[in-house]
Design an enzyme around this catalytic site. Structure first.
Site, PDB file in Angstrom:
ATOM      1  N   CYS A  10       0.843  -1.200   0.000  1.00  0.00           N
ATOM      2  CA  CYS A  10       0.000   0.000   0.000  1.00  0.00           C
ATOM      3  C   CYS A  10       0.882   1.256   0.000  1.00  0.00           C
ATOM      4  O   CYS A  10       2.079   1.185   0.276  1.00  0.00           O
ATOM      5  CB  CYS A  10      -0.922  -0.010   1.219  1.00  0.00           C
ATOM      6  N   CYS A  13       2.929   1.755   3.148  1.00  0.00           N
ATOM      7  CA  CYS A  13       4.044   0.807   3.251  1.00  0.00           C
ATOM      8  C   CYS A  13       5.225   1.288   2.409  1.00  0.00           C
ATOM      9  O   CYS A  13       6.376   1.223   2.835  1.00  0.00           O
ATOM     10  CB  CYS A  13       3.608  -0.591   2.810  1.00  0.00           C
TER      11      CYS A  13
END
Length: 79
Positions: A10, A13
């Site tokens: 994501c 991240c």
């Protein structure tokens, strides 16, 4: 030093991975930085919320993106 960024890919991240790499570069240290996207491996660390930061096999942050200064502090404390 071994650093792992746990997350499924994501945007948060990816941001944690970038900030971590920036912190290591600014500190001038050598570290192996690994991105772990396998959900089973992430769960094995006991992490339920990503992104998470693991330094030398110890989870030091999860569910948020620490600032560069905080990451530097975590690296120093967990050498």
């Amino acid at each position: 030093m071994n650093i792992k960024v746990l997350g499924t890919g994501c945007p948060k991240c990816k941001t944690l991975e970038k900030v971590t790499r920036d912190a290591v570069r600014e500190m001038g240290i050598t570290a192996d930085i690994e991105k772990v996207e396998d959900i089973a491996k992430i769960i094995n660390y006991g992490v339920m919320r990503t992104p998470a930061l693991v330094i030398n096999e110890t989870v030091v942050a999860s569910g948020r993106i620490p600032s560069i200064s905080e990451i530097k502090e975590l690296i120093t404390k967990n050498k």
